[in-house]
Design an enzyme around this catalytic site. Structure first.
Site, PDB file in Angstrom:
ATOM      1  CE1 TYR A   1      -0.448   2.995   6.342  1.00 18.91           C
ATOM      2  CE2 TYR A   1       0.546   2.429   8.268  1.00 18.91           C
ATOM      3  CZ  TYR A   1       0.319   2.912   6.979  1.00 18.91           C
ATOM      4  OH  TYR A   1       1.526   3.840   6.515  1.00 18.91           O
TER       5      TYR A   1
ATOM      6  CE1 TYR B   1       2.787   1.813   3.520  1.00 22.58           C
ATOM      7  CE2 TYR B   1       3.890   1.804   5.694  1.00 22.58           C
ATOM      8  CZ  TYR B   1       3.915   2.415   4.312  1.00 22.58           C
ATOM      9  OH  TYR B   1       4.742   3.266   3.902  1.00 22.58           O
TER      10      TYR B   1
ATOM     11  CE  LYS C   1       4.871   0.874   0.575  1.00 21.79           C
ATOM     12  NZ  LYS C   1       5.463   1.686  -0.560  1.00 21.79           N
TER      13      LYS C   1
ATOM     14  CG  ASN D   1       8.908   8.175  11.393  1.00 19.44           C
ATOM     15  OD1 ASN D   1       9.370   7.046  11.247  1.00 19.44           O
ATOM     16  ND2 ASN D   1       7.900   8.612  11.346  1.00 19.44           N
TER      17      ASN D   1
HETATM   18  P1  NAD Z   1       2.739  10.366  -0.459  1.00 19.65           P
HETATM   19  O1  NAD Z   1       1.377   9.909  -0.127  1.00 19.65           O
HETATM   20  O2  NAD Z   1       2.945  11.788  -0.196  1.00 19.65           O
HETATM   21  O3  NAD Z   1       3.223  10.101  -1.950  1.00 19.65           O
HETATM   22  C1  NAD Z   1       2.451   8.920  -2.572  1.00 19.65           C
HETATM   23  C2  NAD Z   1       1.891   9.441  -3.881  1.00 19.65           C
HETATM   24  O4  NAD Z   1       1.219   8.170  -4.476  1.00 19.65           O
HETATM   25  C3  NAD Z   1       0.737  10.018  -3.618  1.00 19.65           C
HETATM   26  O5  NAD Z   1       0.913  11.460  -4.252  1.00 19.65           O
HETATM   27  C4  NAD Z   1      -0.361   9.354  -4.270  1.00 19.65           C
HETATM   28  O6  NAD Z   1      -1.333  10.405  -4.997  1.00 19.65           O
HETATM   29  C5  NAD Z   1       0.119   8.656  -5.155  1.00 19.65           C
HETATM   30  N1  NAD Z   1      -0.616   7.353  -5.524  1.00 19.65           N
HETATM   31  C6  NAD Z   1      -1.217   6.492  -4.721  1.00 19.65           C
HETATM   32  N2  NAD Z   1      -1.608   5.707  -5.459  1.00 19.65           N
HETATM   33  C7  NAD Z   1      -1.673   5.898  -6.781  1.00 19.65           C
HETATM   34  C8  NAD Z   1      -2.073   5.265  -7.950  1.00 19.65           C
HETATM   35  N3  NAD Z   1      -2.916   4.168  -7.885  1.00 19.65           N
HETATM   36  N4  NAD Z   1      -1.659   5.822  -9.020  1.00 19.65           N
HETATM   37  C9  NAD Z   1      -0.741   6.824  -9.176  1.00 19.65           C
HETATM   38  N5  NAD Z   1      -0.454   7.501  -8.114  1.00 19.65           N
HETATM   39  C10 NAD Z   1      -0.890   7.178  -6.879  1.00 19.65           C
HETATM   40  O7  NAD Z   1       4.014   9.461   0.251  1.00 19.65           O
HETATM   41  P2  NAD Z   1       5.174  10.231   0.300  1.00 19.65           P
HETATM   42  O8  NAD Z   1       5.669  10.250   1.749  1.00 19.65           O
HETATM   43  O9  NAD Z   1       5.993  10.668  -0.668  1.00 19.65           O
HETATM   44  O10 NAD Z   1       5.965   8.398   0.356  1.00 19.65           O
HETATM   45  C11 NAD Z   1       6.605   7.793  -0.816  1.00 19.65           C
HETATM   46  C12 NAD Z   1       6.962   6.505  -0.721  1.00 19.65           C
HETATM   47  O11 NAD Z   1       7.743   6.151   0.356  1.00 19.65           O
HETATM   48  C13 NAD Z   1       5.595   5.475  -0.299  1.00 19.65           C
HETATM   49  O12 NAD Z   1       5.810   4.389  -1.085  1.00 19.65           O
HETATM   50  C14 NAD Z   1       5.602   5.177   1.098  1.00 19.65           C
HETATM   51  O13 NAD Z   1       5.296   4.210   1.608  1.00 19.65           O
HETATM   52  C15 NAD Z   1       7.355   5.358   1.332  1.00 19.65           C
HETATM   53  N6  NAD Z   1       7.666   5.657   2.751  1.00 19.65           N
HETATM   54  C16 NAD Z   1       7.781   7.008   3.104  1.00 19.65           C
HETATM   55  C17 NAD Z   1       7.952   7.326   4.373  1.00 19.65           C
HETATM   56  C18 NAD Z   1       7.907   8.920   4.970  1.00 19.65           C
HETATM   57  O14 NAD Z   1       8.640   9.232   5.711  1.00 19.65           O
HETATM   58  N7  NAD Z   1       7.487   9.945   4.029  1.00 19.65           N
HETATM   59  C19 NAD Z   1       8.043   6.592   5.392  1.00 19.65           C
HETATM   60  C20 NAD Z   1       7.978   5.205   4.969  1.00 19.65           C
HETATM   61  C21 NAD Z   1       7.814   4.684   3.821  1.00 19.65           C
HETATM   62  N1  UDP Z   2       0.774   9.788  17.386  1.00 19.12           N
HETATM   63  C1  UDP Z   2       0.398  10.368  18.361  1.00 19.12           C
HETATM   64  N2  UDP Z   2      -0.548  11.421  18.447  1.00 19.12           N
HETATM   65  C2  UDP Z   2      -1.108  11.889  17.356  1.00 19.12           C
HETATM   66  C3  UDP Z   2      -0.606  11.300  16.166  1.00 19.12           C
HETATM   67  C4  UDP Z   2       0.391   9.986  16.232  1.00 19.12           C
HETATM   68  O1  UDP Z   2       0.927  10.111  19.669  1.00 19.12           O
HETATM   69  O2  UDP Z   2      -1.773  13.028  17.242  1.00 19.12           O
HETATM   70  C5  UDP Z   2       1.782   8.588  17.370  1.00 19.12           C
HETATM   71  C6  UDP Z   2       1.318   7.298  16.805  1.00 19.12           C
HETATM   72  O3  UDP Z   2       0.548   6.467  17.840  1.00 19.12           O
HETATM   73  C7  UDP Z   2       2.508   6.656  16.683  1.00 19.12           C
HETATM   74  C8  UDP Z   2       3.373   7.822  16.404  1.00 19.12           C
HETATM   75  O4  UDP Z   2       2.848   9.108  16.845  1.00 19.12           O
HETATM   76  O5  UDP Z   2       3.140   6.060  17.891  1.00 19.12           O
HETATM   77  C9  UDP Z   2       3.956   8.111  14.680  1.00 19.12           C
HETATM   78  O6  UDP Z   2       2.691   8.067  14.065  1.00 19.12           O
HETATM   79  P1  UDP Z   2       2.673   8.602  12.539  1.00 19.12           P
HETATM   80  O7  UDP Z   2       1.130   8.775  12.487  1.00 19.12           O
HETATM   81  O8  UDP Z   2       3.399   9.749  12.379  1.00 19.12           O
HETATM   82  O9  UDP Z   2       3.189   7.610  11.414  1.00 19.12           O
HETATM   83  P2  UDP Z   2       4.318   6.292  11.696  1.00 19.12           P
HETATM   84  O10 UDP Z   2       5.527   6.813  12.374  1.00 19.12           O
HETATM   85  O11 UDP Z   2       3.840   5.409  12.765  1.00 19.12           O
HETATM   86  O12 UDP Z   2       4.308   5.900  10.532  1.00 19.12           O
END
Ligand code: NAD
Ligand code: UDP
Length: 361
Positions: free
Chosen positions: A85, A163, A167, A192
């Site tokens: 970010y 980010y 969003k 998460n």
């Molecule tokens: P991820 O990074 O595994 O998946 C995102 C995918 O988007 C990737 O495979 C990447 O290659 C693809 N991508 C990025 N830019 C692209 C582009 N221009 N064209 C085509 N594909 C593209 O992330 P995720 O964990 O699967 O998350 C999916 C969504 O959920 C995201 O929008 C993320 O912001 C949101 N989200 C996820 C979490 C979580 O806990 N995993 C938490 C908060 C928000």
């Molecule tokens: N963090 C940490 N040690 C690490 C990686 C992350 O203490 O090696 C902390 C980070 O500062 C944040 C939390 O863990 O407070 C969660 O970070 P993460 O990268 O998983 O993503 P977020 O939940 O902020 O999207």
């Protein structure tokens, strides 16, 4: 059901494909830059995959044809790793805002249901975090409510918020198209999600600084200290990817309940500080490996400046109120944090610790 799934090759997309494809009766048009997490589905006749950026002009033309025929468009595209970010801010903003806006417009033009993945980071920091001491004694100052809680971000030079801000703007554009043009929408704010394939392990299948589980897992695999950023006092709630996918399936099954809503998908019963997470992970790894010395694996402290560089600022606490998902969808997550960690860490152990020991023989 015809689904257009953008970002289908990522962590959440790969688990959605695992769940949806075997159901039958679905036709999925998927786009991503990378298919390494979904290799087992590549030959599935119900899946039509395109390896391209959704932002290319060719892709947009093709996506429009797919959107016209679709029942629902799922947007999962993002660059969503906190280490990016403040270090790749322009790409982060593009991926969550400017690359996605044309897709939102297509959905509005064709009045198609858009399920867009946002983030709980749109809340920024809680009100409680700005109040000296007493803030966290009052739940109303830190619990997140989809339709009530204000969205409070740090200053522009703290680029951690690129980010979150991108969003948030996408959420506002979606909502505006709903109000002005009647586009049906669902906004998902994940908190998460943890599970297999959630991240890369530096030096094995990626480079850089991944999210916390993968950072701690790498430390355990490589026999290096786990690092707590700023003492590890930030809190997170962790939900199993399988229960998160349950929630998305319920949204698809019940459009009358899920359309035109914003939902938290997270597990408030699994709240931990990052320091507690480190402790739990070393206990869990001792159990997985049968090696009790992991219980004392070194944990050290580091500053955010050292770990992430200039412009990082943390979210303090993300305590979601999930009553909307409970009442409208009948969703209530149950999988405990120890169980989520056991499954996820076993996956990484199987994938990397075993291949490592073979490689060193
Ligand atoms: P991820 O990074 O595994 O998946 C995102 C995918 O988007 C990737 O495979 C990447 O290659 C693809 N991508 C990025 N830019 C692209 C582009 N221009 N064209 C085509 N594909 C593209 O992330 P995720 O964990 O699967 O998350 C999916 C969504 O959920 C995201 O929008 C993320 O912001 C949101 N989200 C996820 C979490 C979580 O806990 N995993 C938490 C908060 C928000
Ligand atoms: N963090 C940490 N040690 C690490 C990686 C992350 O203490 O090696 C902390 C980070 O500062 C944040 C939390 O863990 O407070 C969660 O970070 P993460 O990268 O998983 O993503 P977020 O939940 O902020 O999207």
């Amino acid at each position: 059901m015809r689904i257009v799934m953008l970002g289908c090759g990522g962590f959440i997309g790969s688990h959605l494909l695992d769940r949806l494809l075997p159901l039958g009766g679905v036709e999925i048009h998927g786009w991503d830059l990378d298919f390494s997490k979904i290799e087992k589905h590549l030959a599935n006749p119900s899946l039509n995959l395109r390896q391209d950026s959704v932002s290319s002009s060719y892709a947009l033309q093709e996506i429009e044809k797919e959107v016209e025929q679709a029942d629902v468009v799922l947007n999962l595209v993002a660059i969503c790793n906190p280490a990016d970010y403040n270090t790749r801010p322009l790409e982060v903003i593009d991926a969550s805002l400017f690359d996605i806006y044309p897709i939102v417009e297509l959905c509005a033009k064709h009045k198609k249901w858009l399920i867009s993945f946002s983030t709980s980071e749109v809340y920024g920091r809680t009100v409680a975090s700005y109040l000296p001491q007493a803030g966290y004694q009052d739940l109303s100052l830190y619990e997140l409510n989809e339709d009530e809680t204000p969205l409070i971000m740090g200053p522009v030079h703290n680029q951690r918020w690129t980010y979150a801000c991108a969003k948030q703007m996408t959420e506002r554009l979606i909502y505006a198209h709903h109000k002005e043009n009647g586009m049906p929408f669902t906004i998902v704010r994940p908190l998460n999600f943890f599970g297999p394939r959630m991240d890369y392990i530096p030096g094995r299948d990626g480079d850089g600084v991944p999210r916390v589980l993968a950072c701690f897992m790498t430390a355990l695999l490589d026999n290096k200290p786990m690092q707590l950023v700023d003492g590890g006092q930030a809190r997170r709630t962790i939900v199993s990817i399988h229960e998160a996918v349950d929630a998305i399936c319920l949204m698809l099954e019940k459009p009358e309940k899920s359309q035109n809503q914003i939902f938290h998908i997270g597990n408030p019963y699994n709240e931990v500080t990052v320091a507690e997470l480190a402790e739990l992970m070393r206990q869990t790894y001792a159990k997985i490996t049968g090696d009790s010395s992991f219980k004392d694996h070194p944990i050290i402290s580091t500053s955010a400046q050292e770990f992430y560089g200039e412009g990082y600022e943390d979210c303090d606490r993300r305590m979601p109120n999930i009553s909307k998902a409970k009442h409208l969808l009948g969703w209530d997550p149950k999988i405990s944090l120890p169980d989520v960690l056991f499954e996820t860490m076993s996956y990484y152990h199987e994938k990397y610790a075993k291949s490592l020991s073979k490689a060193s023989c």
